[in-house]
Design a protein around this motif. Structure first.
Motif, PDB file in Angstrom:
ATOM      1  N   ILE A 293      39.762  27.973  56.234  1.00 10.43           N
ATOM      2  CA  ILE A 293      39.427  29.365  55.667  1.00 10.43           C
ATOM      3  C   ILE A 293      39.100  29.978  56.830  1.00 10.43           C
ATOM      4  O   ILE A 293      38.302  30.094  57.815  1.00 10.43           O
ATOM      5  N   ASN A 294      40.025  31.046  57.024  1.00  9.97           N
ATOM      6  CA  ASN A 294      39.894  32.248  58.091  1.00  9.97           C
ATOM      7  C   ASN A 294      40.364  31.316  59.384  1.00  9.97           C
ATOM      8  O   ASN A 294      39.791  31.417  60.389  1.00  9.97           O
ATOM      9  N   HIS A 295      41.286  30.318  59.205  1.00  6.15           N
ATOM     10  CA  HIS A 295      41.947  29.481  60.236  1.00  6.15           C
ATOM     11  C   HIS A 295      40.740  28.518  60.758  1.00  6.15           C
ATOM     12  O   HIS A 295      41.156  27.808  61.592  1.00  6.15           O
ATOM     13  N   ARG A 296      39.699  28.570  59.982  1.00  9.58           N
ATOM     14  CA  ARG A 296      38.666  27.557  60.171  1.00  9.58           C
ATOM     15  C   ARG A 296      38.719  26.080  59.519  1.00  9.58           C
ATOM     16  O   ARG A 296      38.634  26.370  58.382  1.00  9.58           O
ATOM     17  N   LEU A 297      38.884  24.920  60.227  1.00  9.61           N
ATOM     18  CA  LEU A 297      38.886  23.665  59.251  1.00  9.61           C
ATOM     19  C   LEU A 297      37.505  23.288  58.697  1.00  9.61           C
ATOM     20  O   LEU A 297      36.814  23.203  59.674  1.00  9.61           O
ATOM     21  N   VAL A 298      37.520  23.255  57.272  1.00  3.47           N
ATOM     22  CA  VAL A 298      36.133  23.449  56.623  1.00  3.47           C
ATOM     23  C   VAL A 298      36.425  22.281  55.398  1.00  3.47           C
ATOM     24  O   VAL A 298      37.428  21.807  55.251  1.00  3.47           O
ATOM     25  N   GLU A 299      35.413  21.866  54.866  1.00  2.00           N
ATOM     26  CA  GLU A 299      35.147  21.236  53.835  1.00  2.00           C
ATOM     27  C   GLU A 299      34.864  21.755  52.476  1.00  2.00           C
ATOM     28  O   GLU A 299      33.778  22.467  52.653  1.00  2.00           O
ATOM     29  N   SER A 300      35.284  21.372  51.351  1.00  2.00           N
ATOM     30  CA  SER A 300      34.557  22.015  50.254  1.00  2.00           C
ATOM     31  C   SER A 300      34.892  21.073  49.115  1.00  2.00           C
ATOM     32  O   SER A 300      36.129  20.932  48.586  1.00  2.00           O
ATOM     33  N   LEU A 301      33.905  20.238  48.776  1.00  2.00           N
ATOM     34  CA  LEU A 301      33.953  19.309  47.636  1.00  2.00           C
ATOM     35  C   LEU A 301      34.379  19.911  46.290  1.00  2.00           C
ATOM     36  O   LEU A 301      34.983  19.662  45.474  1.00  2.00           O
ATOM     37  N   ARG A 302      33.622  21.108  45.969  1.00  4.37           N
ATOM     38  CA  ARG A 302      34.129  21.928  44.664  1.00  4.37           C
ATOM     39  C   ARG A 302      35.398  22.516  44.748  1.00  4.37           C
ATOM     40  O   ARG A 302      36.083  22.267  43.521  1.00  4.37           O
ATOM     41  N   MET A 303      36.137  22.722  45.473  1.00  6.56           N
ATOM     42  CA  MET A 303      37.346  23.238  45.584  1.00  6.56           C
ATOM     43  C   MET A 303      38.271  21.974  45.679  1.00  6.56           C
ATOM     44  O   MET A 303      39.468  22.165  44.802  1.00  6.56           O
ATOM     45  N   LYS A 304      38.098  20.792  46.278  1.00 10.64           N
ATOM     46  CA  LYS A 304      38.728  19.640  46.176  1.00 10.64           C
ATOM     47  C   LYS A 304      38.734  19.179  44.946  1.00 10.64           C
ATOM     48  O   LYS A 304      39.771  18.447  44.346  1.00 10.64           O
ATOM     49  N   ARG A 305      37.829  18.923  44.060  1.00 15.23           N
ATOM     50  CA  ARG A 305      37.706  18.727  42.701  1.00 15.23           C
ATOM     51  C   ARG A 305      38.633  19.448  41.893  1.00 15.23           C
ATOM     52  O   ARG A 305      39.124  19.082  40.717  1.00 15.23           O
ATOM     53  N   ALA A 306      38.380  20.904  41.916  1.00 15.02           N
ATOM     54  CA  ALA A 306      39.168  21.722  41.064  1.00 15.02           C
ATOM     55  C   ALA A 306      40.645  21.674  41.163  1.00 15.02           C
ATOM     56  O   ALA A 306      41.160  21.533  40.152  1.00 15.02           O
ATOM     57  N   PHE A 307      41.187  21.044  42.399  1.00 15.96           N
ATOM     58  CA  PHE A 307      42.505  21.017  42.551  1.00 15.96           C
ATOM     59  C   PHE A 307      42.767  19.727  42.041  1.00 15.96           C
ATOM     60  O   PHE A 307      44.097  19.124  41.829  1.00 15.96           O
ATOM     61  N   GLU A 308      41.988  18.749  42.398  1.00 14.73           N
ATOM     62  CA  GLU A 308      42.365  17.259  41.579  1.00 14.73           C
ATOM     63  C   GLU A 308      42.517  17.250  40.367  1.00 14.73           C
ATOM     64  O   GLU A 308      43.409  16.770  39.602  1.00 14.73           O
ATOM     65  N   ALA A 309      41.482  18.284  39.463  1.00 16.03           N
ATOM     66  CA  ALA A 309      41.841  18.249  38.096  1.00 16.03           C
ATOM     67  C   ALA A 309      43.013  18.864  37.774  1.00 16.03           C
ATOM     68  O   ALA A 309      43.647  18.708  36.524  1.00 16.03           O
ATOM     69  N   VAL A 310      43.564  19.556  38.378  1.00 14.14           N
ATOM     70  CA  VAL A 310      44.980  20.311  38.281  1.00 14.14           C
ATOM     71  C   VAL A 310      46.145  19.138  37.994  1.00 14.14           C
ATOM     72  O   VAL A 310      46.744  19.143  37.244  1.00 14.14           O
ATOM     73  N   TYR A 311      45.947  18.177  38.739  1.00 15.53           N
ATOM     74  CA  TYR A 311      46.779  17.036  38.855  1.00 15.53           C
ATOM     75  C   TYR A 311      46.535  15.887  37.921  1.00 15.53           C
ATOM     76  O   TYR A 311      47.419  14.760  37.632  1.00 15.53           O
ATOM     77  N   GLN A 312      45.461  15.877  37.385  1.00 22.62           N
ATOM     78  CA  GLN A 312      44.933  14.704  36.568  1.00 22.62           C
ATOM     79  C   GLN A 312      46.151  14.361  35.223  1.00 22.62           C
ATOM     80  O   GLN A 312      46.208  13.318  34.832  1.00 22.62           O
TER      81      GLN A 312
END
Length: 723
Positions: A293-312
């Protein structure tokens, strides 16, 4: 235990001001968790300095030695005395600058924290300096490495840029040091951090190696692109399955969004995202999610779960994708000061942005769904066969020559040759296993019409019956009401399920349930309701030109209606007696004898005998046990006052009479019941369903109510893949 150190419960503990060294050491423990977290801070400093080459050297997983060298702008000599002090930074000067921050660092705590838990040394040179300057730090103070006393930076040889060396990490915090994993585990974490930054910064060269090793464990070239970096760092198996998606706060055509925040204007809620994610062909046990995010390496569990749901719904159970996401948001909408290590950030409209990106990825995955491929082994001892290899084996030399000639002809500008045009590949989960044109075993044997068994064949004989079925032509009619009814059927047509279906079998004769196949889907249908709609449409289709069933001997109209009235329970509550009801219905039908004979093929003699019935479908005779009920219902159920309503309600009653309602005898265990059941099954399979395929125009209400999908081949493939 030392009870003297603990005050009594009645006495409050004294509040003491912690000394500066203890404060700094506690703060250092919040920022520097392990060698990988220290390296992350150093890489971000190098990127802020505009470096195009970053080299990392590691010894014992970074615990003995962690060195990073870059070719950035360097550090001024005048700034070196306060370089390792807390809250010294060149990134901001006022609190309002924090809302516009675009650099990685801003608090000025990283180098200070490292100097409190390790031996820190810095060699730096700017482009204007004639030599490099070296300094060592301990507890945030510039000191002489031998004496430990305060000193000044010393001149030395060096290149443009900065080299930072951390030695003996956590030498003074034994608890933190003992909590670290082995050197190999820490080194793998270091490689993971460098790999992620190398993917996000493909134009910068990264090198990482162990101290004393002649070759690096990780190396990327400069002036590269993101897909190339992913291929080098994560392998060809991921790179070949990547899908590229761009989306922003400005709604544009797919894959045309430009990752430029300037064109978004001065909107503080503007954003742009770019992602590289794998398609359905790639499957891993754990999801690899790179979020910047703005070239900064971060973590976001909510975003990760949202994208995992796309592939389920796409990947088998337990499989996960690879995803790299770069999100650029206006700095005014991002709060970067929410985590000591800046591992997490908060920004406005997080849910809406995540949903937009997830929808774009799902849409892109849907477009690529046809490209799914599976590898298979040709022999137990062989390798995996590729598609080109298999095709080349099956083609003969003449066919290959013909294809080459065709390609040469196309290059010369001629029209393409259809004879050698390659067929479009049909994947297994889209193949239809049956076809109407395939010859079956049943078609090789003559099938007798078993519907003509029993006593009803002696009572009714179709007039002008042909041995070979012919097309039922639509009769010519100039009545506006009939034309409107026919047009209403055409307008109500919904789908082609029944026009191109394949009969599978009868599930339950008593409940009127059958199975049909359309394309790659299996449907459970109520053949009773479908047949009723079919006979209604056949009646309208043949209006005024219906064939007839001759009854021998003709039954009495009054007797037939009397039988039905006696069996009808609702007549008990009527104000009329049963004989009066019979007389009224008989009079209604006799008054309209001419119309019934001309339009509907129902002939009633002057002596009130039923001579003929309308024949809607050749080789199909309705159950004459229901004839009394049919004649009785023509009185109250048909609207004789309106022309259009009269025609519609009469054909509805006629269709109801023709509908193959199971009789009580078919459920019996005697021989006669079994024969009757067999005859009804034959009628449904060989007469009704072929007629539906040919003549029935199914309305939406019928398909929604009486046609239910029970299986889909593509969905079954997904289930089997997860097993």
């Amino acid at each position: 235990m030392n009870e003297t150190l603990l005050p009594s419960p009645s006495e409050p503990r004294p509040i003491c001001r912690l000394n500066e060294a203890l404060i700094n050491r506690i703060a250092a423990g919040e920022i520097i968790h392990r060698p990988a977290s220290a390296l992350k801070e150093l890489i971000e400093n190098s990127l802020d300095a505009g470096a195009t080459s970053i080299r990392v050297t590691v010894k014992d997983g970074g615990m003995k030695l962690l060195q990073i060298q870059d070719n950035g702008c360097g550090i001024r000599k005048a700034d070196m005395p306060i370089l390792a002090e807390r809250f010294t930074t060149s990134k901001l000067s006022t609190f309002s600058d924090l809302s516009r921050i675009t650099t990685y660092g801003f608090r000025g705590e990283a180098l200070a924290s490292m100097s409190h838990v390790a031996h820190l040394s810095v060699i730096t040179k700017t482009k204007t300096d004639t030599c490099a300057w070296k300094a060592s730090y301990s507890d945030g103070v510039l000191v002489d490495p031998k004496t430990g006393q305060k000193s000044e930076p010393r001149p030395c040889a060096g290149n443009d840029g900065t080299t930072i060396t951390i030695e003996d990490l956590f030498y003074n915090t034994s608890t933190r040091l003992s909590a670290l994993r082995g050197s190999s585990e820490e080194y793998s974490r270091i490689l993971d951090v460098i790999t992620k930054y190398a993917v996000h910064n493909p134009s910068i060269a990264f090198v990482c190696k162990k101290a004393g090793s002649p070759s690096p464990d990780l190396s990327t070239p400069s002036s590269s692109v993101t897909p190339t970096a992913i291929r080098l760092l994560y392998g060809h198996s991921i790179a070949k399955e990547l899908l590229h998606v761009k989306v922003s706060s400005i709604i544009k055509e797919s894959n045309e969004t430009v990752m430029d925040m300037d064109e978004e204007g001065d909107d503080p809620e503007s954003w742009a995202a770019e992602s590289y994610s794998t398609n359905a062909n790639y499957q891993a046990k754990r999801m690899v999610f790179l979020l910047f995010i703005n070239h900064r390496l971060v973590e976001s569990l909510r975003m990760k779960r949202a994208f995992e749901a796309v592939y389920q719904s796409i990947l088998p159970k337990g499989a996960s994708p690879f995803m790299y996401l770069s999100l650029q948001i206006d700095p005014r909408s991002v709060d970067v000061n929410v985590h000591p290590t800046k591992r997490e950030v908060h920004f406005l409209n997080e849910e809406a942005i995540t949903e937009r990106i997830a929808d774009a990825i799902q849409e892109n995955l849907a477009k690529q769904n046809h490209s799914r491929a599976f590898e298979y082994q040709t022999l137990l001892t062989g390798g995996v066969a590729g598609e080109e290899q298999i095709i080349s084996k099956k083609r003969t030399r003449k066919e290959r020559d013909a294809t080459n000639d065709a390609q040469d002809t196309r290059e010369e500008g001629d029209l393409p040759i259809s004879a050698v045009e390659p067929k479009k590949k049909t994947y297994s989960h889209h193949k239809v296993r049956t076809s109407l044109h395939d010859r079956t075993l049943d078609s090789m044997f003559p099938v007798a019409n078993e519907s003509q068994v029993g006593s009803q064949s002696a009572q009714a004989t179709p007039v002008n019956t042909l041995t070979k079925s012919r097309e039922i032509e639509e009769s010519q009619c100039f009545l506006t009401s009939v034309k409107n009814l026919r047009q209403k059927i055409i307008k109500g047509k919904h789908r082609q399920i029944l026009e191109k279906h394949i009969f599978v079998g009868i599930v339950d004769l008593q409940r009127c349930l059958s199975l049909i196949q359309y394309s790659t889907k299996l449907y459970l249908v109520n053949h009773d309701a479908l047949a009723e709609e079919l006979f209604y449409q056949l009646g309208l289709r043949q209006f005024g030109d219906l064939s007839r069933i001759k009854l021998e001997p003709p039954p009495s109209l009054r007797s037939m209606i009397a039988i039905a009235v006696d069996a009808e329970e609702s007549t008990e509550t009527s104000r009329l007696s049963k004989s009066q009801i019979v007389d009224r219905i008989v009079n209604i039908l006799l008054e309209r004898r001419a119309m019934l004979a001309e339009y509907f093929g129902l002939t009633i003699s002057e002596s009130a005998h039923v001579e003929t019935l309308p024949l809607l479908l050749r080789d199909y005779i309705p159950n004459l046990d229901n004839l009394p009920s049919f004649l009785m219902r023509l009185g109250p159920q048909v609207d004789w006052m309106s022309e259009a309503d009269c025609f519609e309600t009469f054909f509805r009653e006629l269709a109801y009479f023709y509908t193959p309602v199971p009789s009580i005898s078919t459920s019996g265990a005697d021989e006669e019941g079994k024969e009757q059941c067999k005859a009804e099954r034959w009628q449904i399979q060989h007469i009704l369903f072929p007629a539906m395929r040919r003549y029935l125009t199914a309305p939406k209400s019928l398909l929604d109510r009486d046609v239910v999908q029970v299986a889909s081949l593509p969905d079954l493939y997904k289930v089997f893949e997860r097993c």
